[in-house]
Enzyme design. Structure first.
Site, PDB file in Angstrom:
ATOM      1  N   GLU A  17       0.843  -1.191   0.000  1.00  0.00           N
ATOM      2  CA  GLU A  17       0.000   0.000   0.000  1.00  0.00           C
ATOM      3  C   GLU A  17       0.878   1.241   0.000  1.00  0.00           C
ATOM      4  O   GLU A  17       2.043   1.207   0.424  1.00  0.00           O
ATOM      5  CB  GLU A  17      -0.871   0.059   1.267  1.00  0.00           C
ATOM      6  CG  GLU A  17      -2.105  -0.773   1.241  1.00  0.00           C
ATOM      7  CD  GLU A  17      -2.948  -0.566   2.495  1.00  0.00           C
ATOM      8  OE1 GLU A  17      -4.060  -1.091   2.511  1.00  0.00           O
ATOM      9  OE2 GLU A  17      -2.491   0.113   3.433  1.00  0.00           O
ATOM     10  N   HIS A  66       4.965  -0.615  14.162  1.00  0.00           N
ATOM     11  CA  HIS A  66       3.579  -0.898  13.756  1.00  0.00           C
ATOM     12  C   HIS A  66       2.844  -1.772  14.760  1.00  0.00           C
ATOM     13  O   HIS A  66       1.801  -2.348  14.443  1.00  0.00           O
ATOM     14  CB  HIS A  66       3.534  -1.552  12.366  1.00  0.00           C
ATOM     15  CG  HIS A  66       4.325  -0.794  11.360  1.00  0.00           C
ATOM     16  ND1 HIS A  66       3.964   0.462  10.929  1.00  0.00           N
ATOM     17  CD2 HIS A  66       5.501  -1.083  10.736  1.00  0.00           C
ATOM     18  CE1 HIS A  66       4.859   0.894  10.062  1.00  0.00           C
ATOM     19  NE2 HIS A  66       5.798  -0.014   9.934  1.00  0.00           N
ATOM     20  N   GLU A 114      -8.195  -2.438   7.222  1.00  0.00           N
ATOM     21  CA  GLU A 114      -8.490  -3.864   7.262  1.00  0.00           C
ATOM     22  C   GLU A 114      -9.573  -4.131   8.288  1.00  0.00           C
ATOM     23  O   GLU A 114      -9.919  -3.258   9.091  1.00  0.00           O
ATOM     24  CB  GLU A 114      -7.233  -4.662   7.625  1.00  0.00           C
ATOM     25  CG  GLU A 114      -6.681  -4.325   9.015  1.00  0.00           C
ATOM     26  CD  GLU A 114      -5.370  -5.017   9.336  1.00  0.00           C
ATOM     27  OE1 GLU A 114      -4.894  -5.784   8.484  1.00  0.00           O
ATOM     28  OE2 GLU A 114      -4.839  -4.800  10.433  1.00  0.00           O
ATOM     29  N   ALA A 126      46.131   4.956  57.776  1.00  0.00           N
ATOM     30  CA  ALA A 126      46.304   3.868  58.743  1.00  0.00           C
ATOM     31  C   ALA A 126      45.791   2.558  58.177  1.00  0.00           C
ATOM     32  O   ALA A 126      46.472   1.521  58.237  1.00  0.00           O
ATOM     33  CB  ALA A 126      45.579   4.209  60.047  1.00  0.00           C
ATOM     34  N   ASP A 186      54.884  14.990  45.286  1.00  0.00           N
ATOM     35  CA  ASP A 186      55.307  14.300  44.070  1.00  0.00           C
ATOM     36  C   ASP A 186      56.257  13.192  44.457  1.00  0.00           C
ATOM     37  O   ASP A 186      57.086  13.363  45.366  1.00  0.00           O
ATOM     38  CB  ASP A 186      55.993  15.268  43.107  1.00  0.00           C
ATOM     39  CG  ASP A 186      56.434  14.572  41.823  1.00  0.00           C
ATOM     40  OD1 ASP A 186      55.561  14.301  40.965  1.00  0.00           O
ATOM     41  OD2 ASP A 186      57.633  14.256  41.701  1.00  0.00           O
ATOM     42  N   LYS A 242      56.697  14.562  54.430  1.00  0.00           N
ATOM     43  CA  LYS A 242      56.000  13.281  54.241  1.00  0.00           C
ATOM     44  C   LYS A 242      57.038  12.166  54.310  1.00  0.00           C
ATOM     45  O   LYS A 242      57.709  11.840  53.324  1.00  0.00           O
ATOM     46  CB  LYS A 242      55.266  13.279  52.896  1.00  0.00           C
ATOM     47  CG  LYS A 242      54.502  12.001  52.598  1.00  0.00           C
ATOM     48  CD  LYS A 242      53.700  12.153  51.298  1.00  0.00           C
ATOM     49  CE  LYS A 242      53.154  10.836  50.801  1.00  0.00           C
ATOM     50  NZ  LYS A 242      52.309  10.128  51.781  1.00  0.00           N
ATOM     51  N   HIS A 299      54.414  13.978  58.752  1.00  0.00           N
ATOM     52  CA  HIS A 299      53.775  12.665  58.572  1.00  0.00           C
ATOM     53  C   HIS A 299      54.865  11.607  58.583  1.00  0.00           C
ATOM     54  O   HIS A 299      55.910  11.762  57.946  1.00  0.00           O
ATOM     55  CB  HIS A 299      53.036  12.644  57.232  1.00  0.00           C
ATOM     56  CG  HIS A 299      52.557  11.281  56.824  1.00  0.00           C
ATOM     57  ND1 HIS A 299      51.331  10.782  57.190  1.00  0.00           N
ATOM     58  CD2 HIS A 299      53.146  10.304  56.075  1.00  0.00           C
ATOM     59  CE1 HIS A 299      51.173   9.578  56.679  1.00  0.00           C
ATOM     60  NE2 HIS A 299      52.268   9.251  55.997  1.00  0.00           N
ATOM     61  N   HIS A 358      55.680   7.036  59.525  1.00  0.00           N
ATOM     62  CA  HIS A 358      55.191   5.682  59.801  1.00  0.00           C
ATOM     63  C   HIS A 358      56.013   5.085  60.934  1.00  0.00           C
ATOM     64  O   HIS A 358      57.133   5.501  61.192  1.00  0.00           O
ATOM     65  CB  HIS A 358      55.298   4.806  58.546  1.00  0.00           C
ATOM     66  CG  HIS A 358      54.322   5.190  57.469  1.00  0.00           C
ATOM     67  ND1 HIS A 358      53.205   4.452  57.165  1.00  0.00           N
ATOM     68  CD2 HIS A 358      54.289   6.272  56.634  1.00  0.00           C
ATOM     69  CE1 HIS A 358      52.535   5.052  56.187  1.00  0.00           C
ATOM     70  NE2 HIS A 358      53.178   6.147  55.845  1.00  0.00           N
TER      71      HIS A 358
END
Length: 1179
Positions: free
Chosen positions: A236, A271, A324, A573, A678, A741, A771, A773
């Site tokens: 169609e 559709h 239809e 820690a 760094d 550090k 800082h 350890h």
């Protein structure tokens, strides 16, 4: 017999009508006798079968179901009084199309009538005729009418005869592609292919140019053949943007036909109708009258009986065109029932028995529209992927109910399996109200109540449709979905509870999902939070920062009487002692205690460094969310983070704008102090980080990484003068605070006095922060020496998280300074309470605790200089590799590797480079001398090669020669700051890509996570998509899962708590899965979990890997209809590769790139799961 119950006048009227109809239709009088139906079979499945069974039961009619071999678990067979298998050995769809089997079951079981439902055989004239031939009534039109209406071409001709306008189209089904080409030449594009013997959107394809013609012809033919058993098509002219409006009709055996008004079915995709409305909104009354009148005229012309639908297109000018007639009940018949109060299935059954419409009280004058009704088809389709069907097991099903809501469902229940063989419809939801907005509100509310887990649904899409203003207040056409792409801005479903059950089930079946260094179980004891006072916490140092800014904050720190402490318990820690594995869950629990009792801390280190990527990589939680939540809980103590200069929180170089943006976002989320360092003390890298932190408004704390020993006159590479010169440059650059550090804990008391004393003399107004350890055990002595020499702040960890490779003890420093000029002002009793919490909490992390393999610190750190966190990791690695007894050799190799590389500052990432080289030497039994001698022939770790190229900067004293030249040979070398040459990062493009991959809820924080760690973030998002917010789980559950019969609670958010009980583990199934059973909020839930150990012994189709270009996976589960390429074939991007079919809908899989087909993994009729590998393409 029925006439005996009628009054006289009415009785005569009916007799006259009967006689008139019989004469006009040339029928024998007995055909019109009332013949009650005692037993009905439904030759269908799913919700329509259930719908008919319910109507039959209401009318006292016994019911019979039929089912295929694949439908043994479907609900419709349980809703019937009897159920029988059909189509044994046939494919799933073919079983329901097998007329002989259906008729045989009907005859053997004394079925009076067969209802065809919709789809399958409902519009097949040969089936209606087979019923008649077998003496079984067909609940629908006569075979001849079914034939005429089912043949779209003949129906079109009948419409023309009746004077009903039609769209230009072929007079008969086309037999070749050439006929379609000829039609297109005459009428031009667009055109539409339609199945000649079926509807429902199957076999429909719009074609807009010649290039699409052949492919769409093939797809339409194949779909029609699969769905209706006949692939015939007609063509169609395609009308652009029409409204799709259909009229419900009812006819009886006496020539009476009525309409029950119209339905608007314009909201479609592919559709296929998605949302239907009755009546059509804002439809001109004249158009309505024309539609209904033409429908009745056409139905009467063909002698239509029973229920049917006449479908029309209405263009933008108000002209209507016949499409239809569907000679059956429609899926959307429900909305007509709701607005007319007519039970269409009841009517179908009564008409089939021989009753007339007037007898049923169905005269046209009695049909009235009452309000509005909307039907939403909830399907197992994914709108975000082009409505691809989804299959699988429904793990959770909860429907929406309440006033004005009707549900027509089939197998929508927990445990139901959605297969790829049939339609994707899960449940029809019908809402009724006085008008469209009212009905839409009820529908939206009902859909919001739905919970469907295990398969994707279109519910979020439907909710968007219902909220759309065009839908609510204007008219819609068939292009509504295509033209409103905002409908696809789907709000993701959270599905948190079910995802968490999947995670817990996975742990129960396969063990921990995060790597475990040692075989040790988490403690079963949860820590108890010490009492926390009610009300607001006391003011803290952050108040100074917020009022006076970074400069005023630094002045206040310098003027402060006594020693200030930074608590590292929340970051360094646990990085040092517990492999960075402490979760936000345990940090949040103790946070209120900290904010109320440690308000006089200088700061709390809780973010950045390794915790950023580990949170996503191993803990499956968002580092930004941790920062946000802790900030909300601790508003009065400044937060401090670790920023690796130009490396931000990564291990590589980033464009400058990425570092600036990261600091900006971190500050916005609550970060206060940026400790910038760094790994090589490379000033250009540090300056970039300092500038980024300062421009974001943060406190800049420039940190000099310490190594060597300034108190040893024999070690002069990193002398006191070196540190003073470095500090001078950082102070000149504008740092607010100067930090030392000492990442390996190398500062001895004497060195502390020398270094800090010299810095204090040189910079009397700059706060100094130290800082260190405690690896060697001298940490407390060193920090006290620093304080006495003029340090303003030192780093400590609470006692139970201190010592060894962590920071010095908070309690020891507090006790040693109490009553002196360095008094910290911290309550020792509160430190004890704080420590008790972490002592128990530490037991939860037993699998990561360094004490599992390391029983004490070691002063040999002064020789090997291994940073605290790395010391712990190397110890774990040595034991996991069976080298626990050789850890001494590993430490020696570390020292030798350090010398090979020129005696580096060792902190992430430079410490990793030294560690990688050390492990390389141990694994290959190489001495330092052998490495130097064979440097030009050895294959060094990539990190070592990149360091020597200059990827992380230039070390103090430059690179070691000739070692560097031997390793690099002709490889390129980077001069200057590594990140300086990188182009700016495009954050908009990055965000766009993330939204495409993960949805619209991407935040600026997510963008930064991806910028820092693209792959880690991708894996994190994939994990949370599958397993949900695991950060809500307690740590023991997170690591070890629940025990069988254990009951526990999980708080998703304030006011939403899950009550869960682990019930049982199932046996292994043939798919390599185990079913894990839970009780969730009192309801039984189960999840299927793949047993990874068992899967290794079972063969499965390979999956396409998303990150491998050229691997093409199945976009949905389904069956391969056609493979269009072969191995070795050249393909172009976008070229069709294969065709998949699922739920009777075909999908073409196109090539994502141009290349050569290297391997094909499927063949025609292969059954695939989602993401199964189809083929590989090499470029």
């Amino acid at each position: 017999m029925m006439l005996l119950h009628l009054g006289g006048a009415k009785r005569i009227l009916v007799i006259r009508r009967v006689g008139l109809f019989c004469r006009s239709a040339h029928l024998s009088p007995q055909c019109l006798e009332y013949q009650p139906i005692k037993k009905v079979m439904v030759a269908n499945r799913g919700e329509i079968a259930t719908r008919v069974f319910r109507a039959c039961t209401e009318l006292g009619i016994r019911t019979v179901a039929v089912y295929s071999e694949q439908d043994t678990g479907q609900m419709h067979r349980q809703k019937a009084d009897e159920a029988y298998l059909i189509g044994k050995g046939l494919s799933p769809v073919a079983a329901y199309l097998h007329i002989p089997d259906i008729i045989k079951v009907a005859k053997e079981n004394n079925v009076d009538a067969i209802h065809p439902g919709y789809g399958f055989l409902s519009e097949r004239a040969d089936f209606a005729q087979a019923c008649a031939d077998a003496g079984v009534r067909f609940i629908g039109p006569s075979p001849e009418v079914v034939r005429k209406m089912g043949d779209k071409v003949e129906a079109r001709a009948l419409a023309i005869q009746a004077g009903v306008p039609v769209v230009s189209g072929t007079d008969s089904p086309i037999s070749s592609l050439q006929e379609a080409r000829e039609f297109a030449k005459i009428y031009d594009f667009p055109i539409i292919f339609k199945a000649a013997y079926g509807g429902g959107g199957r076999g429909m394809r719009v074609v807009r140019d010649y290039e699409e013609l052949e492919e769409n012809y093939q797809r339409a033919y194949s779909e029609a053949l699969a769905a209706f058993g006949n692939g015939a098509l007609f063509v169609e002219k395609f009308i652009e943007k029409p409204r799709h409006i259909e009229v419900q009709i009812l006819g009886d055996k006496y020539g009476n036909v009525i309409h029950l008004y119209e339905r608007d079915c314009s909201i479609q995709r592919r559709h296929q109708k998605v949302v239907e409305i009755a009546p059509a909104a804002q439809l001109d009354p004249q158009i309505r009258d024309s539609l209904t009148s033409d429908s009745v005229i056409l139905a009467k012309q063909v002698g239509y009986e029973n229920a049917g639908t006449v479908e029309f297109l209405v263009d933008k000018h108000g002209k209507h065109y016949f499409i239809e007639v569907n000679s059956r009940l429609q899926v959307e018949h429900t909305v007509t029932e709701e607005i007319t109060d007519v039970d269409l299935v009841h009517a179908q059954l009564r008409i089939c028995e021989g009753r007339s419409l007037p007898e049923l009280g169905l005269g046209q004058d009695k049909i009235r529209i009452n309000g509005c009704a909307i039907q939403c088809r909830v399907t197992t389709e994914d709108p975000s992927r082009g409505f691809q069907p989804d299959t699988g097991r429904i793990e959770v099903f909860r429907s929406g109910e309440g006033m004005g809501i009707r549900l027509d469902s089939a197998s929508a229940f927990q445990g139901a399996v959605i297969s790829p063989h049939y339609d994707s419809l899960l449940v029809k939801v019908i809402a009724s109200g006085k008008d469209l907005p009212t009905a839409a509100t009820k529908m939206h509310r009902a859909l919001t109540e739905f919970r469907v887990r295990g398969v994707k649904t279109n519910i979020p899409f439907l909710q968007n449709v219902l909220s759309n203003s065009q839908f609510l207040y204007r008219t819609v056409d068939t292009q509504f979905i295509d033209e409103n792409q905002e409908l696809f801005n789907l709000k993701p479903t959270q599905n948190r509870a079910q995802k968490l059950l999947h995670y817990l089930g996975h742990i129960m079946v396969n063990g921990p999902m995060t790597p475990i260094p040692v075989k040790c179980k988490p403690s079963s004891i949860d820590p108890v939070v010490p009492p926390v006072p009610l009300g607001e916490p006391p003011m803290g140092f952050r108040e100074v920062l917020l009022k006076e800014g970074p400069e005023g904050f630094a002045r206040a720190a310098r003027k402060h009487q006594g020693l200030l402490l930074m608590d590292t318990t929340f970051r360094d820690a646990h990085q040092s002692l517990l492999a960075t594995r402490v979760r936000t869950h345990d940090l949040k629990k103790i946070a209120p205690f900290v904010t109320h009792n440690f308000n006089n801390l200088f700061s709390l280190e809780n973010w950045g460094g390794a915790t950023f990527d580990v949170a996503m990589r191993f803990l499956w939680e968002c580092p930004w969310k941790r920062l946000q939540e802790l900030r909300a809980l601790i508003p009065n103590v400044p937060f401090q983070m670790l920023l690796r200069g130009a490396n931000a929180v990564g291990y590589t170089n980033y464009p400058d704008n990425a570092v600036f943006k990261f600091c900006e976002v971190a500050k916005e989320n609550g970060m206060d102090i940026f400790r910038v360092f760094d790994s090589l003390n490379y000033i250009p890298n540090m300056l970039l980080g300092m500038e980024a932190a300062g421009s974001a408004g943060g406190v800049v704390e420039a940190a000099i990484s310490y190594t060597g020993d300034v108190s040893d006159p024999m070690r002069q590479k990193y002398s006191l003068e070196y540190y003073l010169e470095l500090a001078n440059e950082l102070v000149k650059a504008g740092t607010h605070i100067l930090a030392i550090k000492d990442m390996a804990g190398l500062l001895k008391p004497e060195a502390s006095r020398l270094l800090i004393g010299a810095l204090r003399d040189r910079f009397p107004d700059v706060p100094i922060h130290v800082h260190s350890h405690d690896t060697a055990g001298a940490g407390v002595a060193a920090m006290l020496a620093c304080a006495e020499a003029g340090a303003d702040i030192v780093d400590v960890a609470v006692d139970s998280m201190a010592g060894m490779t962590s920071q010095p003890s908070m309690g020891a420093i507090v006790a040693c300074t109490k009553g002196t000029k360095l008094d910290t002002g911290v309550s020792l009793d509160k430190v004890f309470d704080y420590s008790e919490y972490w002592e128990v909490a530490r037991g939860l992390y037993a699998p990561f605790d360094c004490t599992a393999t390391m029983k004490s610190g070691n002063a040999d750190v002064y020789e090997n200089e291994i940073p605290g966190g790395q010391y712990t990791n190397l110890h774990f690695q040595a034991h996991s590799m069976g080298l626990g007894n050789k850890f001494k050799e590993v430490k020696k190799a570390y020292a030798e590797a350090n010398k090979l590389l020129g005696d580096l500052i060792k902190v992430t990432p430079s410490s990793k480079i030294v560690g990688d080289l050390a492990q390389f030497m141990v694994q290959n039994s190489l001495s330092r001398a052998e490495v130097e001698e064979r440097a030009d022939e050895l294959s060094f770790p990539l990190s070592v090669v990149e360091f020597l190229q200059g990827h992380i900067g230039i070390p103090h004293g430059d690179f070691p020669e000739p070692f560097r030249s031997k390793v690099l040979k002709s490889l390129p070398r980077i001069e200057g700051r590594p990140g300086a040459s990188l182009p700016p990062m495009d954050f908009k493009a990055l965000e766009s890509g993330l939204r495409t991959a993960h949805g619209s809820d991407i935040t600026p924080e997510d963008v930064m996570s991806s910028a820092m760690y693209p792959k880690v973030f991708q894996e994190f998002k994939e994990f949370t998509s599958s397993f949900g917010p695991v950060d809500c789980l307690s740590t023991r559950l997170f690591l070890d899962g629940p025990k069988i019969a254990e009951e526990f609670q999980v708080e998703l958010e304030r006011g939403k708590t899950l009550h869960i009980k682990a019930l049982a583990l199932g046996d292994l199934n043939k798919s390599g899965q185990r079913e894990v059973f839970f009780e969730l909020n009192g309801q039984l839930r189960s999840v299927l979990v793949k047993d990874t150990a068992a899967m290794k012994e079972m063969h499965f189709h390979p999956k396409a890997l998303k990150d491998v270009r050229g691997q093409v996976g199945a976009p949905m589960p389904g069956k391969v209809v056609e493979v269009k390429v072969k191995q070795g074939q050249k393909v172009e991007k976008g070229q069709p590769l294969c065709v998949l079919s699922a739920m009777k809908m075909e999908t073409v899989v196109n090539s994502p790139l141009s290349g050569i087909i290297s391997k094909v993994y499927v063949k025609t009729d292969s059954s695939l799961e989602g993401d199964d590998l189809i083929l590989e393409i090499s470029e």
